[in-house]
Design an enzyme around this catalytic site. Structure first.
Site, mmCIF file in Angstrom:
data_model
loop_
_atom_site.group_PDB
_atom_site.id
_atom_site.type_symbol
_atom_site.label_atom_id
_atom_site.label_comp_id
_atom_site.label_asym_id
_atom_site.label_seq_id
_atom_site.Cartn_x
_atom_site.Cartn_y
_atom_site.Cartn_z
ATOM 1 N N HIS A 1 120.356 -38.645 -14.492
ATOM 2 C CA HIS A 1 121.210 -39.225 -13.678
ATOM 3 C C HIS A 1 122.166 -39.863 -14.017
ATOM 4 O O HIS A 1 121.892 -40.608 -14.596
ATOM 5 C CB HIS A 1 120.706 -39.666 -12.311
ATOM 6 C CG HIS A 1 119.649 -39.101 -10.958
ATOM 7 N ND1 HIS A 1 119.902 -37.320 -10.981
ATOM 8 C CD2 HIS A 1 118.533 -39.257 -10.858
ATOM 9 C CE1 HIS A 1 119.224 -37.368 -10.266
ATOM 10 N NE2 HIS A 1 118.274 -37.680 -10.782
ATOM 11 N N GLU B 1 117.151 -44.921 -8.736
ATOM 12 C CA GLU B 1 116.368 -43.946 -7.567
ATOM 13 C C GLU B 1 114.916 -44.577 -7.722
ATOM 14 O O GLU B 1 114.421 -45.184 -8.669
ATOM 15 C CB GLU B 1 116.568 -42.769 -7.630
ATOM 16 C CG GLU B 1 115.719 -41.769 -8.395
ATOM 17 C CD GLU B 1 115.920 -40.025 -8.381
ATOM 18 O OE1 GLU B 1 116.699 -39.839 -7.953
ATOM 19 O OE2 GLU B 1 115.061 -39.686 -9.353
ATOM 20 N N HIS C 1 113.392 -37.428 -17.020
ATOM 21 C CA HIS C 1 112.387 -38.004 -15.772
ATOM 22 C C HIS C 1 112.320 -36.001 -15.111
ATOM 23 O O HIS C 1 113.235 -34.957 -15.186
ATOM 24 C CB HIS C 1 112.493 -38.649 -14.586
ATOM 25 C CG HIS C 1 113.480 -38.441 -13.530
ATOM 26 N ND1 HIS C 1 115.093 -38.645 -13.711
ATOM 27 C CD2 HIS C 1 113.698 -37.658 -12.818
ATOM 28 C CE1 HIS C 1 116.140 -38.423 -13.005
ATOM 29 N NE2 HIS C 1 114.933 -37.668 -12.045
ATOM 30 N N ARG D 1 120.892 -31.052 -15.445
ATOM 31 C CA ARG D 1 119.592 -31.000 -15.248
ATOM 32 C C ARG D 1 119.536 -30.422 -17.126
ATOM 33 O O ARG D 1 120.685 -30.306 -17.349
ATOM 34 C CB ARG D 1 119.306 -28.915 -15.261
ATOM 35 C CG ARG D 1 119.009 -28.880 -14.138
ATOM 36 C CD ARG D 1 118.764 -27.586 -13.188
ATOM 37 N NE ARG D 1 118.987 -27.836 -11.409
ATOM 38 C CZ ARG D 1 120.127 -27.473 -11.350
ATOM 39 N NH1 ARG D 1 120.891 -26.409 -12.396
ATOM 40 N NH2 ARG D 1 119.715 -26.952 -9.863
#
Length: 314
Positions: free
Chosen positions: A97, A114, A171, A191
Protein backbone atom coordinates in the site's frame (compact mmCIF):
# COMPACT_ATOMS: atom_id res chain seq x y z
CA UNK A 1 -26.07 14.30 20.96
CA UNK A 2 -26.03 10.58 20.22
CA UNK A 3 -23.39 8.78 22.28
CA UNK A 4 -23.27 5.49 20.31
CA UNK A 5 -23.44 4.96 16.55
CA UNK A 6 -24.14 1.28 15.83
CA UNK A 7 -23.06 0.32 12.30
CA UNK A 8 -24.51 -2.16 9.81
CA UNK A 9 -21.64 -4.16 8.28
CA UNK A 10 -21.08 -4.33 4.52
CA UNK A 11 -19.85 -7.59 3.00
CA UNK A 12 -17.49 -7.81 0.06
CA UNK A 13 -16.99 -10.91 -2.10
CA UNK A 14 -13.42 -11.84 -2.96
CA UNK A 15 -11.78 -14.61 -4.98
CA UNK A 16 -10.01 -15.77 -1.81
CA UNK A 17 -13.01 -15.56 0.57
CA UNK A 18 -15.10 -18.25 2.24
CA UNK A 19 -17.82 -18.69 4.88
CA UNK A 20 -15.87 -18.05 8.10
CA UNK A 21 -17.63 -14.72 8.72
CA UNK A 22 -20.89 -16.65 8.97
CA UNK A 23 -19.42 -19.51 10.99
CA UNK A 24 -17.51 -17.35 13.49
CA UNK A 25 -19.84 -14.37 13.93
CA UNK A 26 -23.20 -15.63 12.64
CA UNK A 27 -23.44 -12.98 9.93
CA UNK A 28 -25.72 -13.39 6.94
CA UNK A 29 -23.23 -13.33 4.08
CA UNK A 30 -23.85 -13.11 0.32
CA UNK A 31 -21.91 -16.16 -0.93
CA UNK A 32 -19.32 -18.89 -0.40
CA UNK A 33 -16.61 -16.39 -1.39
CA UNK A 34 -17.29 -13.64 1.14
CA UNK A 35 -13.88 -12.23 1.98
CA UNK A 36 -14.44 -9.00 3.87
CA UNK A 37 -16.76 -7.48 6.44
CA UNK A 38 -16.44 -3.69 6.32
CA UNK A 39 -17.55 -3.27 9.90
CA UNK A 40 -16.95 0.45 10.53
CA UNK A 41 -16.47 2.40 7.32
CA UNK A 42 -17.29 5.72 5.71
CA UNK A 43 -15.23 5.00 2.58
CA UNK A 44 -16.88 5.60 -0.80
CA UNK A 45 -16.46 1.90 -1.67
CA UNK A 46 -18.34 0.77 1.43
CA UNK A 47 -20.24 3.32 3.51
CA UNK A 48 -21.95 1.81 6.57
CA UNK A 49 -25.45 2.77 7.71
CA UNK A 50 -26.24 3.87 11.26
CA UNK A 51 -28.67 1.39 12.86
CA UNK A 52 -29.75 3.12 16.07
CA UNK A 53 -31.02 6.37 17.53
CA UNK A 54 -32.00 9.60 15.82
CA UNK A 55 -29.37 9.12 13.12
CA UNK A 56 -30.59 5.67 12.06
CA UNK A 57 -30.65 5.20 8.29
CA UNK A 58 -27.92 7.73 7.57
CA UNK A 59 -24.53 6.79 6.15
CA UNK A 60 -21.51 7.26 8.37
CA UNK A 61 -19.94 9.63 5.83
CA UNK A 62 -23.03 11.87 6.03
CA UNK A 63 -23.01 11.88 9.82
CA UNK A 64 -19.30 12.73 9.82
CA UNK A 65 -19.98 15.75 7.60
CA UNK A 66 -23.12 17.05 9.30
CA UNK A 67 -22.48 16.17 12.96
CA UNK A 68 -18.78 16.89 13.33
CA UNK A 69 -19.31 17.67 17.02
CA UNK A 70 -19.64 13.91 17.61
CA UNK A 71 -16.02 13.52 16.50
CA UNK A 72 -14.38 16.31 18.49
CA UNK A 73 -11.80 18.64 17.02
CA UNK A 74 -10.56 16.29 14.33
CA UNK A 75 -10.35 18.15 11.01
CA UNK A 76 -9.64 15.33 8.59
CA UNK A 77 -11.79 15.94 5.48
CA UNK A 78 -12.91 12.27 5.53
CA UNK A 79 -13.62 9.86 8.35
CA UNK A 80 -10.07 8.61 8.90
CA UNK A 81 -10.39 4.99 10.06
CA UNK A 82 -11.81 1.73 8.75
CA UNK A 83 -12.37 -1.53 10.62
CA UNK A 84 -12.57 -4.78 8.63
CA UNK A 85 -12.76 -8.49 9.31
CA UNK A 86 -11.13 -10.63 6.62
CA UNK A 87 -11.74 -14.32 5.92
CA UNK A 88 -8.73 -15.61 4.03
CA UNK A 89 -9.98 -19.06 3.04
CA UNK A 90 -7.27 -18.91 0.39
CA UNK A 91 -4.11 -16.83 0.00
CA UNK A 92 -4.53 -13.12 -0.64
CA UNK A 93 -2.36 -11.55 -3.32
CA UNK A 94 1.10 -10.38 -2.34
CA UNK A 95 0.58 -6.62 -2.14
CA UNK A 96 1.76 -3.26 -0.90
CA UNK A 97 0.00 0.00 0.00
CA UNK A 98 1.21 3.55 -0.70
CA UNK A 99 1.64 6.31 1.86
CA UNK A 100 -0.63 9.38 2.04
CA UNK A 101 1.42 11.56 -0.29
CA UNK A 102 1.62 9.02 -3.12
CA UNK A 103 -1.98 7.81 -2.71
CA UNK A 104 -3.48 11.30 -2.77
CA UNK A 105 -1.47 12.27 -5.84
CA UNK A 106 -2.10 9.09 -7.82
CA UNK A 107 -5.39 7.65 -6.48
CA UNK A 108 -7.27 10.52 -4.76
CA UNK A 109 -7.33 8.34 -1.64
CA UNK A 110 -5.60 8.15 1.71
CA UNK A 111 -2.54 5.98 2.07
CA UNK A 112 -2.93 2.73 3.92
CA UNK A 113 -1.17 1.86 7.13
CA UNK A 114 -2.96 -1.03 8.83
CA UNK A 115 -2.69 -3.61 11.59
CA UNK A 116 -3.95 -7.15 12.10
CA UNK A 117 -5.28 -9.03 15.11
CA UNK A 118 -5.41 -12.76 14.38
CA UNK A 119 -8.86 -13.92 15.49
CA UNK A 120 -8.44 -17.50 14.34
CA UNK A 121 -6.26 -19.56 12.04
CA UNK A 122 -5.56 -23.09 10.99
CA UNK A 123 -2.73 -25.02 12.61
CA UNK A 124 0.49 -24.18 10.79
CA UNK A 125 -0.94 -20.99 9.26
CA UNK A 126 1.41 -18.22 8.20
CA UNK A 127 1.50 -14.84 6.52
CA UNK A 128 3.89 -12.97 4.25
CA UNK A 129 5.49 -10.00 5.99
CA UNK A 130 8.39 -8.26 4.30
CA UNK A 131 11.07 -9.22 1.79
CA UNK A 132 14.79 -9.86 1.48
CA UNK A 133 15.79 -7.35 -1.25
CA UNK A 134 18.49 -4.91 -0.13
CA UNK A 135 17.99 -2.31 -2.87
CA UNK A 136 15.12 -1.18 -5.08
CA UNK A 137 16.97 -2.50 -8.13
CA UNK A 138 17.31 -5.90 -6.51
CA UNK A 139 13.60 -5.84 -5.59
CA UNK A 140 12.68 -5.08 -9.20
CA UNK A 141 14.92 -7.84 -10.54
CA UNK A 142 13.53 -10.45 -8.12
CA UNK A 143 9.92 -9.50 -8.84
CA UNK A 144 10.37 -9.56 -12.60
CA UNK A 145 12.22 -12.88 -12.48
CA UNK A 146 9.52 -14.42 -10.26
CA UNK A 147 11.97 -15.30 -7.46
CA UNK A 148 9.15 -15.43 -4.91
CA UNK A 149 10.54 -18.12 -2.61
CA UNK A 150 13.78 -16.23 -2.03
CA UNK A 151 12.17 -12.76 -2.01
CA UNK A 152 9.21 -13.12 0.34
CA UNK A 153 9.50 -13.54 4.11
CA UNK A 154 6.99 -15.89 5.73
CA UNK A 155 5.97 -15.74 9.40
CA UNK A 156 4.11 -18.42 11.41
CA UNK A 157 1.02 -17.18 13.25
CA UNK A 158 -1.44 -18.22 15.93
CA UNK A 159 -4.67 -16.73 17.35
CA UNK A 160 -4.02 -13.61 19.41
CA UNK A 161 -1.00 -12.45 17.40
CA UNK A 162 -0.86 -8.78 16.42
CA UNK A 163 1.00 -7.20 13.49
CA UNK A 164 1.55 -3.52 12.64
CA UNK A 165 1.78 -3.04 8.86
CA UNK A 166 3.02 0.42 7.79
CA UNK A 167 2.46 1.63 4.24
CA UNK A 168 5.22 0.33 1.99
CA UNK A 169 5.25 -3.13 3.62
CA UNK A 170 5.06 -6.02 1.15
CA UNK A 171 2.63 -8.46 2.74
CA UNK A 172 -0.14 -11.03 2.33
CA UNK A 173 -2.55 -12.88 4.54
CA UNK A 174 -2.42 -16.60 3.73
CA UNK A 175 -5.07 -19.30 3.67
CA UNK A 176 -6.87 -20.38 6.78
CA UNK A 177 -6.75 -17.02 8.57
CA UNK A 178 -9.47 -14.84 10.11
CA UNK A 179 -8.27 -11.31 10.94
CA UNK A 180 -9.63 -8.10 12.40
CA UNK A 181 -7.94 -5.23 10.60
CA UNK A 182 -7.71 -1.61 11.74
CA UNK A 183 -6.55 0.70 8.97
CA UNK A 184 -6.62 4.13 7.46
CA UNK A 185 -9.79 4.71 5.46
CA UNK A 186 -8.33 3.66 2.12
CA UNK A 187 -9.06 1.09 -0.56
CA UNK A 188 -5.81 1.46 -2.52
CA UNK A 189 -3.87 -1.78 -2.98
CA UNK A 190 -1.07 -2.57 -5.45
CA UNK A 191 -0.79 -6.28 -6.28
CA UNK A 192 2.73 -7.60 -6.70
CA UNK A 193 1.89 -11.28 -7.26
CA UNK A 194 -1.36 -13.25 -7.42
CA UNK A 195 -0.18 -16.86 -7.90
CA UNK A 196 -1.36 -16.75 -11.55
CA UNK A 197 -4.95 -17.27 -10.38
CA UNK A 198 -7.91 -16.82 -12.71
CA UNK A 199 -11.51 -15.87 -11.96
CA UNK A 200 -14.68 -17.67 -13.07
CA UNK A 201 -14.20 -16.23 -16.56
CA UNK A 202 -10.62 -17.46 -16.81
CA UNK A 203 -9.12 -13.99 -16.39
CA UNK A 204 -6.15 -13.10 -14.21
CA UNK A 205 -6.48 -10.13 -11.86
CA UNK A 206 -4.49 -7.00 -12.67
CA UNK A 207 -1.03 -6.58 -11.20
CA UNK A 208 0.57 -3.21 -10.37
CA UNK A 209 4.27 -3.99 -10.63
CA UNK A 210 5.66 -0.54 -11.37
CA UNK A 211 3.62 1.19 -8.66
CA UNK A 212 4.51 -1.56 -6.19
CA UNK A 213 8.23 -1.10 -6.78
CA UNK A 214 7.91 2.67 -6.36
CA UNK A 215 6.08 2.58 -3.02
CA UNK A 216 7.66 -0.49 -1.37
CA UNK A 217 9.84 -0.07 1.70
CA UNK A 218 13.40 -1.04 0.72
CA UNK A 219 15.02 -2.60 2.59
CA UNK A 220 12.16 -3.98 4.64
CA UNK A 221 12.18 -2.86 8.27
CA UNK A 222 9.79 -4.87 10.42
CA UNK A 223 7.94 -3.06 13.20
CA UNK A 224 7.73 -5.37 16.21
CA UNK A 225 4.74 -5.02 18.52
CA UNK A 226 5.30 -5.44 22.25
CA UNK A 227 1.87 -5.53 23.92
CA UNK A 228 1.48 -4.16 27.43
CA UNK A 229 -1.27 -5.15 29.86
CA UNK A 230 -2.97 -2.87 32.35
CA UNK A 231 -5.43 -4.06 35.00
CA UNK A 232 -8.29 -1.84 36.08
CA UNK A 233 -11.40 -2.70 38.09
CA UNK A 234 -13.18 -5.48 36.14
CA UNK A 235 -11.28 -4.48 33.01
CA UNK A 236 -8.07 -5.81 31.45
CA UNK A 237 -6.55 -3.58 28.77
CA UNK A 238 -4.01 -4.91 26.28
CA UNK A 239 -2.29 -2.04 24.47
CA UNK A 240 -0.85 -2.90 21.04
CA UNK A 241 0.07 0.19 19.07
CA UNK A 242 0.06 3.97 19.28
CA UNK A 243 0.94 5.53 15.93
CA UNK A 244 0.29 8.67 13.94
CA UNK A 245 -2.67 6.92 12.34
CA UNK A 246 -4.38 5.06 15.19
CA UNK A 247 -4.14 3.61 18.67
CA UNK A 248 -5.40 0.02 19.11
CA UNK A 249 -6.26 -1.84 22.33
CA UNK A 250 -8.16 -4.94 23.42
CA UNK A 251 -10.56 -4.60 26.34
CA UNK A 252 -11.54 -7.71 28.33
CA UNK A 253 -14.55 -6.79 30.46
CA UNK A 254 -15.56 -9.00 33.39
CA UNK A 255 -18.22 -7.18 35.40
CA UNK A 256 -18.97 -3.46 35.73
CA UNK A 257 -16.42 -0.80 34.84
CA UNK A 258 -16.23 2.85 33.87
CA UNK A 259 -13.65 3.87 31.29
CA UNK A 260 -12.61 7.39 30.35
CA UNK A 261 -12.52 7.80 26.57
CA UNK A 262 -9.63 9.41 24.67
CA UNK A 263 -12.05 10.79 22.05
CA UNK A 264 -14.42 9.13 19.61
CA UNK A 265 -13.66 5.41 19.74
CA UNK A 266 -14.30 2.53 17.31
CA UNK A 267 -15.43 -0.69 19.00
CA UNK A 268 -15.79 -4.26 17.68
CA UNK A 269 -17.14 -6.98 19.98
CA UNK A 270 -15.13 -10.19 19.51
CA UNK A 271 -16.66 -12.44 22.17
CA UNK A 272 -19.42 -12.41 24.78
CA UNK A 273 -22.16 -9.92 25.49
CA UNK A 274 -23.12 -7.11 27.82
CA UNK A 275 -23.92 -3.40 27.63
CA UNK A 276 -22.15 -0.14 26.85
CA UNK A 277 -23.89 2.93 28.24
CA UNK A 278 -26.87 0.57 28.74
CA UNK A 279 -27.00 -0.36 25.02
CA UNK A 280 -27.12 -4.17 24.66
CA UNK A 281 -24.10 -5.49 22.75
CA UNK A 282 -22.97 -8.93 21.62
CA UNK A 283 -20.30 -10.73 19.61
CA UNK A 284 -20.15 -9.36 16.06
CA UNK A 285 -21.48 -5.87 16.87
CA UNK A 286 -19.57 -2.79 15.73
CA UNK A 287 -20.11 0.82 16.76
CA UNK A 288 -18.55 4.19 17.49
CA UNK A 289 -18.54 5.77 20.94
CA UNK A 290 -18.88 9.45 20.08
CA UNK A 291 -17.71 12.51 21.99
CA UNK A 292 -21.20 13.09 23.34
CA UNK A 293 -19.85 11.46 26.51
CA UNK A 294 -16.28 11.40 27.82
CA UNK A 295 -16.68 8.10 29.68
CA UNK A 296 -18.33 4.79 28.86
CA UNK A 297 -20.10 2.49 31.30
CA UNK A 298 -19.21 -1.16 30.62
CA UNK A 299 -21.09 -4.14 31.97
CA UNK A 300 -20.99 -7.85 31.14
CA UNK A 301 -18.51 -10.48 30.03
CA UNK A 302 -17.02 -9.61 26.65
CA UNK A 303 -13.89 -8.82 24.67
CA UNK A 304 -13.68 -5.79 22.40
CA UNK A 305 -11.06 -4.38 20.02
CA UNK A 306 -11.04 -0.60 20.21
CA UNK A 307 -9.24 2.07 18.23
CA UNK A 308 -9.03 5.83 18.04
CA UNK A 309 -7.01 8.69 16.64
CA UNK A 310 -4.28 9.82 18.99
CA UNK A 311 -2.89 12.37 16.58
CA UNK A 312 -3.65 12.96 12.93
CA UNK A 313 -2.09 14.41 9.83
CA UNK A 314 -4.35 17.19 8.57
Amino acid sequence: MQDILKLKPIFQERIWGGRALEEYFGYEIPSDTTGECWAISAHRNGDCLIENGDLAGQKLSEVYKTHRDLFGRINSPVFPLLTKILDAKNDLSVQVHPDDEYAMQEENDLGKTECWYILDCEEGAELIFGHTARTRKELEEMIKSGSWDSLLTRVSIQPGDFFYVPSGTIHALCKGTLVLETQQSSDTTYRVYDYDRVDDEGKKRDLHIESSIKVAMVPHVGTRVHPTVQEEENLTITHYVDSTFFTVEKWDVHGEADKKLPGFTLVSILTGEGTMNDLPIKKGDHFILTEAKDTVKLEGQFTAMVSWIAKIKC
